[in-house]
Design a protein around this motif. Sequence first.
Motif, short mmCIF file in Angstrom:
data_model
loop_
_atom_site.label_atom_id
_atom_site.label_comp_id
_atom_site.label_asym_id
_atom_site.label_seq_id
_atom_site.Cartn_x
_atom_site.Cartn_y
_atom_site.Cartn_z
N ILE A 23 0.84 -1.20 0.00
CA ILE A 23 0.00 0.00 0.00
C ILE A 23 0.88 1.25 0.00
CG2 ILE A 23 -1.45 1.42 1.51
CD1 ILE A 23 -3.00 -1.13 2.22
N LEU A 24 1.96 1.22 0.78
CA LEU A 24 2.85 2.38 0.85
C LEU A 24 3.47 2.67 -0.51
CD1 LEU A 24 4.33 4.59 2.34
CD2 LEU A 24 6.01 2.90 3.12
N SER A 25 3.93 1.62 -1.21
CA SER A 25 4.50 1.82 -2.54
C SER A 25 3.44 2.29 -3.53
CB SER A 25 5.13 0.51 -3.04
OG SER A 25 6.23 0.13 -2.24
N ALA A 26 2.24 1.73 -3.42
CA ALA A 26 1.17 2.06 -4.37
C ALA A 26 0.62 3.46 -4.17
CB ALA A 26 0.04 1.04 -4.27
N VAL A 27 0.68 3.96 -2.95
CA VAL A 27 0.10 5.28 -2.66
C VAL A 27 1.07 6.41 -3.02
CG1 VAL A 27 0.85 5.73 -0.26
CG2 VAL A 27 -1.48 6.35 -0.99
N LEU A 28 2.35 6.07 -3.25
CA LEU A 28 3.34 7.10 -3.56
C LEU A 28 2.97 7.95 -4.77
CD1 LEU A 28 6.79 5.37 -2.86
CD2 LEU A 28 5.53 6.96 -1.42
N PRO A 29 2.56 7.35 -5.92
CA PRO A 29 2.18 8.21 -7.06
C PRO A 29 1.06 9.18 -6.73
CG PRO A 29 2.46 5.94 -7.79
CD PRO A 29 2.49 5.93 -6.29
N LEU A 144 -2.68 -7.61 -3.25
CA LEU A 144 -3.94 -6.91 -3.02
C LEU A 144 -3.73 -5.43 -2.69
CD1 LEU A 144 -5.90 -9.54 -0.86
CD2 LEU A 144 -6.17 -9.02 -3.30
N GLY A 145 -2.57 -5.10 -2.13
CA GLY A 145 -2.32 -3.72 -1.71
C GLY A 145 -2.53 -2.68 -2.80
N PRO A 146 -1.84 -2.80 -3.95
CA PRO A 146 -2.04 -1.80 -5.01
C PRO A 146 -3.45 -1.77 -5.57
CG PRO A 146 0.02 -3.01 -5.32
CD PRO A 146 -0.74 -3.72 -4.24
N VAL A 147 -4.08 -2.95 -5.71
CA VAL A 147 -5.47 -3.00 -6.20
C VAL A 147 -6.39 -2.28 -5.21
CG1 VAL A 147 -7.40 -4.48 -6.82
CG2 VAL A 147 -5.08 -5.14 -7.44
N TYR A 148 -6.22 -2.61 -3.94
CA TYR A 148 -7.01 -2.00 -2.87
C TYR A 148 -6.80 -0.49 -2.85
CZ TYR A 148 -9.19 -1.90 1.80
OH TYR A 148 -10.02 -1.68 2.88
N THR A 149 -5.54 -0.08 -3.01
CA THR A 149 -5.21 1.35 -2.99
C THR A 149 -5.85 2.07 -4.17
OG1 THR A 149 -3.09 0.91 -1.89
CG2 THR A 149 -3.33 3.03 -3.03
N ALA A 150 -5.69 1.52 -5.37
CA ALA A 150 -6.26 2.16 -6.55
C ALA A 150 -7.78 2.27 -6.44
CB ALA A 150 -5.88 1.37 -7.81
N SER A 237 4.84 5.87 -20.87
CA SER A 237 3.72 6.82 -20.87
C SER A 237 2.41 6.20 -20.37
CB SER A 237 3.51 7.40 -22.27
OG SER A 237 4.68 8.05 -22.73
N LYS A 238 2.47 5.40 -19.31
CA LYS A 238 1.28 4.78 -18.74
C LYS A 238 0.72 5.68 -17.63
CE LYS A 238 1.76 1.34 -21.48
NZ LYS A 238 0.84 1.19 -22.63
N SER A 239 -0.57 5.49 -17.33
CA SER A 239 -1.23 6.31 -16.31
C SER A 239 -0.86 5.85 -14.90
CB SER A 239 -2.75 6.22 -16.48
OG SER A 239 -3.21 4.92 -16.18
N ASN A 240 -1.14 6.69 -13.92
CA ASN A 240 -0.88 6.34 -12.52
C ASN A 240 -1.66 5.09 -12.12
OD1 ASN A 240 0.77 8.54 -12.29
ND2 ASN A 240 -0.58 9.73 -10.96
N SER A 241 -2.92 5.02 -12.52
CA SER A 241 -3.76 3.87 -12.15
C SER A 241 -3.24 2.59 -12.80
CB SER A 241 -5.21 4.12 -12.57
OG SER A 241 -5.76 5.20 -11.84
N PHE A 242 -2.83 2.68 -14.07
CA PHE A 242 -2.29 1.49 -14.75
C PHE A 242 -1.02 1.03 -14.06
CE2 PHE A 242 0.67 -0.48 -17.69
CZ PHE A 242 -0.10 -1.47 -18.28
N ALA A 243 -0.15 1.98 -13.74
CA ALA A 243 1.12 1.64 -13.09
C ALA A 243 0.87 1.02 -11.72
CB ALA A 243 1.99 2.88 -12.97
N SER A 244 -0.12 1.53 -11.00
CA SER A 244 -0.45 0.96 -9.70
C SER A 244 -0.97 -0.47 -9.86
CB SER A 244 -1.50 1.82 -9.00
OG SER A 244 -1.80 1.31 -7.73
#
Length: 384
Positions: A23-29, A144-150, A237-244
């Motif tokens: 979650i910490l890594s995913a919330v950085l962007p 699950l962390g990045p999915v949950y975060t996004a 050139s991917k979006s923040n959500s895609f990268a997450s």
Amino acid sequence: MWISPYKYILSLGHLCSDINQSILSAVLPFLIATYHYDYTTAAMLVTVSNVFGAFVQPFIGMLSDKKNKLLYMTLGVLLASGGMAVTGFISNFFGLWIVVIMSGIGVAMFHPQAAKLFNSVPSKNAKGKGMSIFSFGGKVGFTLGPVYTAFLMNLFGMKGTILFLIPGIVFGIVCSFFDKDFENLDVLEVEKKEEVKSEQNDDWSGFIKLCCVVFSRSILSNGISTFLAFYFIQQFSKSNSFASMLLSVFYGIGSITFLGGGIADCFGHRKMVRLSFCIFLPAIFIFTNTSHFVIALIMLIFMICGESLSYSPMVVLEQKYIPNHTGFASGITLGLVVSIGAALCPVLGYVSDAYGLNYAFIIMTIVCAIALACSMLLPNVEEK
């Protein structure tokens, strides 16, 4: 091979603990987009979370060598979840430092005790497979962390972080039903420790060499998890959500760590560690030097395999090198050494700001070569 059901409960705890790290890594962007931090500043949040937690784990490990305490785990997971839950309500950078440090300490409180209990629960001829179940829980949490975060960020914005509390609450409720069962493992641990002392001495030299491998792997794991999303945003050139979401793919495929321990039980844990880095090195080299999105994705899969397959065998090896200090071993290798590796994330962030993200991955390629070389120096240990 029989696996105790208590190991699945501990695996659930690993999920609820490690979901906070991803979650910490995913919330950085999202923090960068909201507060306009640079890469170095964002990486510092990962660093302080891991470094402060690093110095807690060996002490928790030494305490768990004396007596198993389920409280260490449950309180740790609640702290980890609570820290991340308030990140969306704090705009001050030093305030963010405090809450991510609290989360990192919570994660640190969980791992040594959980690994110690895993070593206490009987699983005859299935040490690697049993540890794979434990690591699989962590990988699912990371997935699950990045999915949950996004999901929460898109639905509620930054205030949605309050729902990061849910995993900690779930594990706390589950543990409340099994407190006495886990306390009874103290008896098994004492009996096992006396048996091991009469059969095998501690190999501190082998343990130190293993720490070098774990240190190198930590730099790779933390570097990739921190900068992978940024890399695809900048390079492709991917979006923040895609990268997450890509981070979730990274952690999801990493769930093959479930297979690593079982394979290592058959062919040897030391061989499995070496093989994993033989896969990792060419993959990260090609990944760093390609400009084709599809090739980068394919190489990413191999990188994930190499990174994941080494985890369970290394945890088993640490407990075999110093079997009389398994809690301390877990505190050092799962905590201190890993977190020192994470401490280098700001260095990679500085390189990324100054020269570009590609140079950070060049450094990680060199680190991977060092990890492979160190794995070749690991001494053999009798597989029991």
